[in-house]
Design a protein around this motif. Structure first.
Motif, PDB file in Angstrom:
ATOM      1  N   ALA A  29       0.831  -1.209   0.000  1.00 41.10           N
ATOM      2  CA  ALA A  29       0.000   0.000   0.000  1.00 41.10           C
ATOM      3  C   ALA A  29       0.863   1.256   0.000  1.00 41.10           C
ATOM      4  N   VAL A  30       1.934   1.228   0.805  1.00 39.69           N
ATOM      5  CA  VAL A  30       2.846   2.371   0.883  1.00 39.69           C
ATOM      6  C   VAL A  30       3.508   2.627  -0.463  1.00 39.69           C
ATOM      7  N   PHE A  31       4.073   1.571  -1.031  1.00 39.38           N
ATOM      8  CA  PHE A  31       4.860   1.738  -2.251  1.00 39.38           C
ATOM      9  C   PHE A  31       3.988   2.060  -3.462  1.00 39.38           C
ATOM     10  N   GLU A  32       2.808   1.442  -3.535  1.00 37.77           N
ATOM     11  CA  GLU A  32       1.947   1.715  -4.685  1.00 37.77           C
ATOM     12  C   GLU A  32       1.394   3.136  -4.632  1.00 37.77           C
ATOM     13  N   LYS A  33       1.169   3.650  -3.428  1.00 34.94           N
ATOM     14  CA  LYS A  33       0.733   5.042  -3.312  1.00 34.94           C
ATOM     15  C   LYS A  33       1.835   5.973  -3.809  1.00 34.94           C
ATOM     16  N   ALA A  34       3.074   5.653  -3.437  1.00 34.10           N
ATOM     17  CA  ALA A  34       4.200   6.471  -3.892  1.00 34.10           C
ATOM     18  C   ALA A  34       4.393   6.346  -5.398  1.00 34.10           C
ATOM     19  N   LEU A  35       4.121   5.156  -5.935  1.00 36.96           N
ATOM     20  CA  LEU A  35       4.298   4.933  -7.372  1.00 36.96           C
ATOM     21  C   LEU A  35       3.320   5.743  -8.217  1.00 36.96           C
ATOM     22  N   LYS A  36       2.203   6.125  -7.636  1.00 34.91           N
ATOM     23  CA  LYS A  36       1.258   6.962  -8.383  1.00 34.91           C
ATOM     24  C   LYS A  36       1.883   8.310  -8.727  1.00 34.91           C
ATOM     25  N   LYS A  37       2.823   8.746  -7.881  1.00 37.71           N
ATOM     26  CA  LYS A  37       3.501  10.017  -8.130  1.00 37.71           C
ATOM     27  C   LYS A  37       4.708   9.834  -9.047  1.00 37.71           C
ATOM     28  N   THR A  38       5.352   8.663  -8.943  1.00 39.76           N
ATOM     29  CA  THR A  38       6.530   8.386  -9.782  1.00 39.76           C
ATOM     30  C   THR A  38       6.396   6.977 -10.363  1.00 39.76           C
ATOM     31  N   PRO A  39       5.523   6.799 -11.352  1.00 38.34           N
ATOM     32  CA  PRO A  39       5.208   5.455 -11.860  1.00 38.34           C
ATOM     33  C   PRO A  39       6.376   4.712 -12.502  1.00 38.34           C
ATOM     34  N   SER A  40       7.420   5.425 -12.874  1.00 35.25           N
ATOM     35  CA  SER A  40       8.559   4.754 -13.511  1.00 35.25           C
ATOM     36  C   SER A  40       9.702   4.503 -12.531  1.00 35.25           C
ATOM     37  N   ASP A  41       9.422   4.600 -11.243  1.00 31.36           N
ATOM     38  CA  ASP A  41      10.450   4.400 -10.216  1.00 31.36           C
ATOM     39  C   ASP A  41      10.728   2.903 -10.065  1.00 31.36           C
ATOM     40  N   ALA A  42      11.876   2.468 -10.559  1.00 33.63           N
ATOM     41  CA  ALA A  42      12.214   1.042 -10.529  1.00 33.63           C
ATOM     42  C   ALA A  42      12.458   0.540  -9.108  1.00 33.63           C
ATOM     43  N   VAL A  43      12.975   1.401  -8.240  1.00 37.45           N
ATOM     44  CA  VAL A  43      13.247   0.988  -6.857  1.00 37.45           C
ATOM     45  C   VAL A  43      11.945   0.665  -6.134  1.00 37.45           C
ATOM     46  N   LEU A  44      10.957   1.543  -6.277  1.00 32.77           N
ATOM     47  CA  LEU A  44       9.659   1.292  -5.646  1.00 32.77           C
ATOM     48  C   LEU A  44       8.981   0.070  -6.259  1.00 32.77           C
ATOM     49  N   TYR A  55       5.732  -7.982 -12.023  1.00 32.71           N
ATOM     50  CA  TYR A  55       7.001  -7.716 -12.712  1.00 32.71           C
ATOM     51  C   TYR A  55       6.801  -7.643 -14.225  1.00 32.71           C
ATOM     52  N   GLU A  56       6.058  -8.601 -14.765  1.00 31.81           N
ATOM     53  CA  GLU A  56       5.847  -8.627 -16.214  1.00 31.81           C
ATOM     54  C   GLU A  56       5.156  -7.344 -16.681  1.00 31.81           C
ATOM     55  N   ALA A  57       4.128  -6.920 -15.951  1.00 34.25           N
ATOM     56  CA  ALA A  57       3.406  -5.702 -16.326  1.00 34.25           C
ATOM     57  C   ALA A  57       4.304  -4.472 -16.195  1.00 34.25           C
ATOM     58  N   SER A  58       5.096  -4.430 -15.136  1.00 33.68           N
ATOM     59  CA  SER A  58       5.962  -3.271 -14.898  1.00 33.68           C
ATOM     60  C   SER A  58       7.030  -3.143 -15.976  1.00 33.68           C
ATOM     61  N   LEU A  59       7.561  -4.281 -16.419  1.00 31.41           N
ATOM     62  CA  LEU A  59       8.637  -4.251 -17.408  1.00 31.41           C
ATOM     63  C   LEU A  59       8.160  -3.800 -18.787  1.00 31.41           C
ATOM     64  N   LYS A  60       6.863  -3.765 -18.984  1.00 27.03           N
ATOM     65  CA  LYS A  60       6.346  -3.221 -20.245  1.00 27.03           C
ATOM     66  C   LYS A  60       6.522  -1.705 -20.301  1.00 27.03           C
ATOM     67  N   ASN A  61       6.646  -1.103 -19.109  1.00 30.49           N
ATOM     68  CA  ASN A  61       6.763   0.359 -19.033  1.00 30.49           C
ATOM     69  C   ASN A  61       8.107   0.835 -18.492  1.00 30.49           C
ATOM     70  N   ILE A  62       8.836  -0.063 -17.828  1.00 31.59           N
ATOM     71  CA  ILE A  62      10.116   0.312 -17.221  1.00 31.59           C
ATOM     72  C   ILE A  62      11.193  -0.643 -17.720  1.00 31.59           C
ATOM     73  N   ASP A  63      12.169  -0.117 -18.414  1.00 28.14           N
ATOM     74  CA  ASP A  63      13.291  -0.938 -18.887  1.00 28.14           C
ATOM     75  C   ASP A  63      14.399  -0.860 -17.842  1.00 28.14           C
ATOM     76  N   ASN A  64      14.444  -1.858 -16.962  1.00 25.60           N
ATOM     77  CA  ASN A  64      15.366  -1.802 -15.831  1.00 25.60           C
ATOM     78  C   ASN A  64      15.998  -3.169 -15.599  1.00 25.60           C
ATOM     79  N   SER A  65      17.314  -3.203 -15.515  1.00 31.55           N
ATOM     80  CA  SER A  65      18.029  -4.475 -15.401  1.00 31.55           C
ATOM     81  C   SER A  65      17.758  -5.175 -14.068  1.00 31.55           C
ATOM     82  N   VAL A  66      17.601  -4.408 -12.994  1.00 27.65           N
ATOM     83  CA  VAL A  66      17.349  -5.022 -11.683  1.00 27.65           C
ATOM     84  C   VAL A  66      16.012  -5.752 -11.694  1.00 27.65           C
ATOM     85  N   LEU A  67      14.995  -5.126 -12.263  1.00 30.32           N
ATOM     86  CA  LEU A  67      13.680  -5.762 -12.329  1.00 30.32           C
ATOM     87  C   LEU A  67      13.725  -7.023 -13.190  1.00 30.32           C
ATOM     88  N   LYS A  68      14.471  -6.970 -14.278  1.00 27.29           N
ATOM     89  CA  LYS A  68      14.599  -8.148 -15.143  1.00 27.29           C
ATOM     90  C   LYS A  68      15.280  -9.291 -14.395  1.00 27.29           C
TER      91      LYS A  68
END
Length: 222
Positions: free
Chosen positions: A27-42, A63-76
C-alpha cells in the motif's frame, strides 16, 4: 523523507521490509508509485513484498506488467530469479536472453553499465542451465561472463579505482565456478581448468576465495 499514512502510523517509503507488514508495504509503495510510476526501486519493493507474502503468481504478473513500461536491469534480474525459484526455467531463460545486450562489441565493451548488466544476466542464466543439466551451455555462458567481467576490471582501474577490489573478487568467483564446472564435465583437472584456477588466485591471492582456489588447484593437480 516521503511518508505514507497506514492506519494511525506514518511509514517512510524507504523503511526496511522487516519493519512493516508486506501488505502494508505494498500500500505504501503503490501510493508512492502513483507520483513516480517509472520508479524502478519502488517497483522492486512491491515485487519483493509479494514474494515475501509467497504470492508468487501475483509477483510474476506485477514484474511482467511493470517491465512493459520500465526498462530496468534489476527488475529483469528479479523476475528471472523468481522464475528460476519457481522452476519455470524456460521463462527465466527467455527474459535473460532477451535482456542480454548483443550490440556490436564496441558498444558493450565501452559501457560499464551494459557490461555489469550482462554479467548479472549471465550469472543467473548459468544457474538456469545448471539446474536443467545443460552443462556445456553453462560453461559457454560462464566464459562470456568471464570476458565481460575481465573488461570491467580493466576499465575500473582508470574509471572507478575504488571498486577495483570488488570487481576483481567478482571475477575470481566467476573463474572459480568456471574451473569447477569444467572439471565436472571433463571429470578431471584439465589444462583449461588449471588456467581458470590460476586466474582466480591472481585476482584475489590473499582472500578466502583465492586460498580456496589455490588449494583446490593443488589437490586436483595431485
Amino acid at each position: 523523507m516521503l511518508n505514507t499514512i497506514i492506519g494511525s502510523k506514518s511509514i517512510p517509503i524507504n523503511a526496511p521490509m522487516t519493519c512493516i507488514d508486506p501488505e502494508q508495504a505494498i500500500a505504501v509503495f503503490e501510493k508512492a508509485l502513483k507520483k513516480t510510476p517509472s520508479d524502478a526501486v519502488l517497483t522492486s519493493k512491491v515485487g519483493n513484498a509479494y514474494i515475501k507474502m509467497h504470492n508468487f503468481n501475483k509477483a510474476v504478473s506485477y514484474y511482467e506488467a511493470s517491465l512493459k513500461n520500465i526498462d530496468n536491469s534489476v527488475l529483469k534480474c528479479e523476475l528471472a530469479q523468481l522464475y528460476t525459484k519457481l522452476q519455470k526455467f524456460d521463462q527465466a531463460e527467455r527474459i535473460l536472453l532477451q535482456s542480454l545486450v548483443n550490440k556490436q562489441n564496441d558498444d558493450v565493451e565501452n559501457n560499464l553499465e551494459l557490461l555489469r548488466d550482462n554479467v548479472s544476466y549471465c550469472r543467473i542464466l548459468v544457474k538456469v542451465y545448471l539446474k536443467t543439466k545443460r552443462y556445456h551451455e553453462a560453461i559457454e555462458t560462464l566464459e562470456k561472463t568471464r570476458k565481460y567481467q575481465t573488461i570491467i576490471v580493466k576499465k575500473v582501474i582508470v574509471n572507478e579505482p575504488d571498486s577495483l577490489a570488488n570487481e576483481k573478487e567478482t571475477l575470481a568467483n566467476i573463474l572459480h565456478q568456471l574451473a569447477k564446472e569444467v572439471i565436472n564435465v571433463d571429470n578431471q583437472m584439465s589444462p583449461k581448468a588449471e588456467i581458470f584456477y590460476k586466474e582466480a588466485v591472481e585476482n584475489c591471492p590473499n582472500t578466502a576465495l583465492g586460498v580456496t582456489s589455490r588449494m583446490v588447484f593443488i589437490s586436483r593437480a595431485d
